[in-house]
Design a protein around this motif. Structure first.
Motif, PDB file in Angstrom:
ATOM      1  N   GLU A 119      -9.335 -31.245 -32.972  1.00 60.04           N
ATOM      2  CA  GLU A 119      -8.451 -31.636 -34.074  1.00 60.04           C
ATOM      3  C   GLU A 119      -7.133 -30.881 -34.099  1.00 60.04           C
ATOM      4  N   ILE A 120      -7.125 -29.597 -33.728  1.00 56.51           N
ATOM      5  CA  ILE A 120      -5.899 -28.802 -33.880  1.00 56.51           C
ATOM      6  C   ILE A 120      -5.476 -28.048 -32.624  1.00 56.51           C
ATOM      7  N   HIS A 121      -6.137 -28.282 -31.494  1.00 54.87           N
ATOM      8  CA  HIS A 121      -5.769 -27.580 -30.260  1.00 54.87           C
ATOM      9  C   HIS A 121      -5.474 -28.575 -29.140  1.00 54.87           C
ATOM     10  N   PRO A 122      -4.452 -28.315 -28.328  1.00 53.01           N
ATOM     11  CA  PRO A 122      -4.122 -29.224 -27.232  1.00 53.01           C
ATOM     12  C   PRO A 122      -5.194 -29.257 -26.143  1.00 53.01           C
ATOM     13  N   THR A 123      -5.139 -30.318 -25.351  1.00 47.25           N
ATOM     14  CA  THR A 123      -5.902 -30.377 -24.109  1.00 47.25           C
ATOM     15  C   THR A 123      -5.287 -29.387 -23.111  1.00 47.25           C
ATOM     16  N   LYS A 124      -5.875 -29.288 -21.938  1.00 41.85           N
ATOM     17  CA  LYS A 124      -5.296 -28.452 -20.886  1.00 41.85           C
ATOM     18  C   LYS A 124      -3.874 -28.906 -20.573  1.00 41.85           C
ATOM     19  N   GLY A 125      -3.685 -30.205 -20.406  1.00 41.08           N
ATOM     20  CA  GLY A 125      -2.343 -30.728 -20.140  1.00 41.08           C
ATOM     21  C   GLY A 125      -1.397 -30.509 -21.307  1.00 41.08           C
ATOM     22  N   GLY A 126      -1.929 -30.581 -22.528  1.00 38.82           N
ATOM     23  CA  GLY A 126      -1.111 -30.324 -23.703  1.00 38.82           C
ATOM     24  C   GLY A 126      -0.636 -28.884 -23.763  1.00 38.82           C
ATOM     25  N   PHE A 127      -1.532 -27.958 -23.465  1.00 38.98           N
ATOM     26  CA  PHE A 127      -1.142 -26.547 -23.423  1.00 38.98           C
ATOM     27  C   PHE A 127      -0.082 -26.307 -22.343  1.00 38.98           C
TER      28      PHE A 127
ATOM     29  N   ASN B 273     -20.450 -19.127 -27.296  1.00 40.09           N
ATOM     30  CA  ASN B 273     -21.071 -18.116 -28.150  1.00 40.09           C
ATOM     31  C   ASN B 273     -21.014 -18.444 -29.639  1.00 40.09           C
ATOM     32  N   GLN B 274     -20.308 -19.525 -30.008  1.00 43.88           N
ATOM     33  CA  GLN B 274     -20.118 -19.827 -31.424  1.00 43.88           C
ATOM     34  C   GLN B 274     -20.595 -21.217 -31.827  1.00 43.88           C
ATOM     35  N   GLY B 275     -21.093 -21.995 -30.885  1.00 42.80           N
ATOM     36  CA  GLY B 275     -21.533 -23.339 -31.198  1.00 42.80           C
ATOM     37  C   GLY B 275     -20.362 -24.253 -31.500  1.00 42.80           C
ATOM     38  N   LEU B 276     -20.605 -25.277 -32.307  1.00 44.48           N
ATOM     39  CA  LEU B 276     -19.555 -26.232 -32.648  1.00 44.48           C
ATOM     40  C   LEU B 276     -18.624 -25.649 -33.708  1.00 44.48           C
ATOM     41  N   LEU B 277     -17.330 -25.749 -33.462  1.00 43.46           N
ATOM     42  CA  LEU B 277     -16.316 -25.321 -34.418  1.00 43.46           C
ATOM     43  C   LEU B 277     -15.435 -26.508 -34.775  1.00 43.46           C
ATOM     44  N   GLY B 278     -14.958 -26.528 -36.028  1.00 47.85           N
ATOM     45  CA  GLY B 278     -14.092 -27.600 -36.491  1.00 47.85           C
ATOM     46  C   GLY B 278     -14.884 -28.764 -37.071  1.00 47.85           C
ATOM     47  N   PRO B 279     -14.182 -29.790 -37.525  1.00 49.16           N
ATOM     48  CA  PRO B 279     -12.727 -29.862 -37.656  1.00 49.16           C
ATOM     49  C   PRO B 279     -12.208 -28.931 -38.743  1.00 49.16           C
ATOM     50  N   TRP B 280     -10.885 -28.759 -38.789  1.00 50.74           N
ATOM     51  CA  TRP B 280     -10.275 -27.758 -39.645  1.00 50.74           C
ATOM     52  C   TRP B 280      -9.410 -28.361 -40.760  1.00 50.74           C
ATOM     53  N   ILE B 281      -9.111 -29.651 -40.677  1.00 49.41           N
ATOM     54  CA  ILE B 281      -8.270 -30.303 -41.681  1.00 49.41           C
ATOM     55  C   ILE B 281      -9.026 -31.432 -42.391  1.00 49.41           C
ATOM     56  N   TYR B 282      -9.713 -32.250 -41.628  1.00 50.96           N
ATOM     57  CA  TYR B 282     -10.411 -33.411 -42.185  1.00 50.96           C
ATOM     58  C   TYR B 282     -11.369 -33.066 -43.330  1.00 50.96           C
ATOM     59  N   PRO B 283     -12.236 -32.045 -43.213  1.00 48.27           N
ATOM     60  CA  PRO B 283     -13.216 -31.798 -44.279  1.00 48.27           C
ATOM     61  C   PRO B 283     -12.593 -31.555 -45.642  1.00 48.27           C
ATOM     62  N   ALA B 284     -11.517 -30.774 -45.702  1.00 52.24           N
ATOM     63  CA  ALA B 284     -10.883 -30.482 -46.990  1.00 52.24           C
ATOM     64  C   ALA B 284     -10.245 -31.741 -47.571  1.00 52.24           C
ATOM     65  N   LEU B 285      -9.587 -32.530 -46.735  1.00 53.64           N
ATOM     66  CA  LEU B 285      -8.958 -33.766 -47.221  1.00 53.64           C
ATOM     67  C   LEU B 285     -10.009 -34.748 -47.736  1.00 53.64           C
ATOM     68  N   ALA B 286     -11.082 -34.920 -46.975  1.00 57.34           N
ATOM     69  CA  ALA B 286     -12.136 -35.840 -47.388  1.00 57.34           C
ATOM     70  C   ALA B 286     -12.809 -35.358 -48.668  1.00 57.34           C
ATOM     71  N   ALA B 287     -13.039 -34.060 -48.770  1.00 58.84           N
ATOM     72  CA  ALA B 287     -13.676 -33.514 -49.966  1.00 58.84           C
ATOM     73  C   ALA B 287     -12.821 -33.702 -51.206  1.00 58.84           C
ATOM     74  N   ARG B 288     -11.513 -33.742 -51.023  1.00 56.98           N
ATOM     75  CA  ARG B 288     -10.598 -33.921 -52.155  1.00 56.98           C
ATOM     76  C   ARG B 288     -10.272 -35.402 -52.417  1.00 56.98           C
ATOM     77  N   GLY B 289     -10.866 -36.289 -51.617  1.00 60.13           N
ATOM     78  CA  GLY B 289     -10.727 -37.720 -51.888  1.00 60.13           C
ATOM     79  C   GLY B 289      -9.732 -38.460 -51.033  1.00 60.13           C
ATOM     80  N   LEU B 290      -9.007 -37.761 -50.141  1.00 57.73           N
ATOM     81  CA  LEU B 290      -8.056 -38.437 -49.255  1.00 57.73           C
ATOM     82  C   LEU B 290      -8.803 -38.825 -47.988  1.00 57.73           C
ATOM     83  N   ILE B 291      -9.242 -40.077 -47.928  1.00 59.15           N
ATOM     84  CA  ILE B 291     -10.058 -40.531 -46.800  1.00 59.15           C
ATOM     85  C   ILE B 291      -9.328 -41.541 -45.922  1.00 59.15           C
ATOM     86  N   ASP B 292      -8.174 -41.992 -46.360  1.00 56.93           N
ATOM     87  CA  ASP B 292      -7.380 -42.927 -45.562  1.00 56.93           C
ATOM     88  C   ASP B 292      -6.796 -42.187 -44.360  1.00 56.93           C
ATOM     89  N   SER B 293      -7.050 -42.698 -43.166  1.00 62.92           N
ATOM     90  CA  SER B 293      -6.644 -41.991 -41.946  1.00 62.92           C
ATOM     91  C   SER B 293      -5.125 -41.884 -41.835  1.00 62.92           C
TER      92      SER B 293
END
Length: 274
Positions: free
Chosen positions: A246-254, A181-201
């Motif tokens: 990016e921020i939620h476990p897989t089924k096995g992770g949960f 019902n919401q389409g694609l969500l995320g990522p939640w951390i990468y965009p802010a870091l990249a926008a601020r110039g931290l692009i090194d993984s």
């Protein structure tokens, strides 16, 4: 001809809770009375994979009332209608446990941008941290957790609170999830870091570990002050391939996160059987 009979509506969480109360009254097995409130680590969209609370509800024989909502921030859980709802349940029923998950949504997504400095490729990853803004954000998280404890102390002081401190996510431009019902969500951390110039993984990953570490330290501090507030030390539980986005476990992770909750719940209520 197809039947014209309507399918019965699915039972609400409250209806299921009342059924379990009635069952306990009949057989008197001593099931713990458990209230849960939290974010997507407790209430991930069911069409994608079961979350921590779905797994606990399946594995443990307890009288569970679930209040958690996907995407909730602490400010939402502990104010307005949701605060009054939490107070209502704690005041009306003699809950033994309050399972809680919160704080992650307060420091990721759109909330993360103002917590960061703009950096260049020559700067160490630590330079991206706006120390004053981060301190304010985690001070607010600490305030809300202490407010939660105060609500518990006012209404049900014998009720133990069990919470967790997530795990170390891996910032990832492709770490998205598709909801019906919401389409694609995320990522939640990468965009802010990249926008601020931290692009090194590697730097991004170090930042994510630092962020979760700060959340963990806040909760460890509180747990050291309140004997009925218990922190499950979850960072380091998930392998790299146990992140479903990016921020939620897989089924096995949960499942692995839920197993840690089961150990802690059984420590307080050994009669609970999986």
């Amino acid at each position: 001809m197809p039947s014209s009979r309507k399918r019965p509506k699915p039972k609400t969480r409250y209806q299921r809770f009342l059924e379990k109360l009635r069952r306990e009254k009949r057989d008197g097995k001593g099931r713990p009375l458990v209230l849960s409130e939290g974010d997507s680590w407790f209430a991930f969209p069911k069409e994608l994979r079961p979350s921590t609370m779905d797994i606990l509800d399946r594995k443990l024989d307890m009288i569970l009332m679930r209040l958690e909502t996907n995407g909730d921030e602490l400010s939402a859980m502990l104010s307005g209608k949701q605060r009054r709802r939490l107070q209502y349940y704690l005041g009306k029923w003699d809950f033994n446990l309050l399972l809680f998950s919160g704080g992650g949504n307060d420091i990721v997504g759109d909330r993360l941008f103002p917590l960061l400095n703009t950096v260049s490729s020559n700067d160490p990853w630590e330079a991206v941290i706006n120390k004053e803004a981060m301190h304010a954000a985690f001070t607010l998280i600490e305030f809300y957790y202490r407010d939660l404890i105060q609500i518990r102390d006012d209404l049900r002081p014998e009720c133990d609170i069990i919470t967790h401190c997530y795990d170390y996510p891996i910032p990832n431009v492709n770490g998205k999830v598709k909801c019906l019902n919401q389409g694609l969500l995320g990522p939640w951390i990468y965009p802010a870091l990249a926008a601020r110039g931290l692009i090194d993984s590697a730097g991004q990953r170090s930042f994510a570990r630092w962020l979760i570490g700060q959340h963990r330290e806040v909760l460890k501090k509180i747990a050291g002050e309140y004997p009925h507030f218990h922190l499950i030390d979850t960072p380091g539980t998930l392998a790299d391939n146990e992140w479903g986005d990016e921020i939620h476990p897989t089924k096995g992770g949960f499942e692995k996160i839920a197993d840690k909750f089961i150990i802690e719940i059984k420590r307080h209520f050994p009669v609970v059987e999986s």
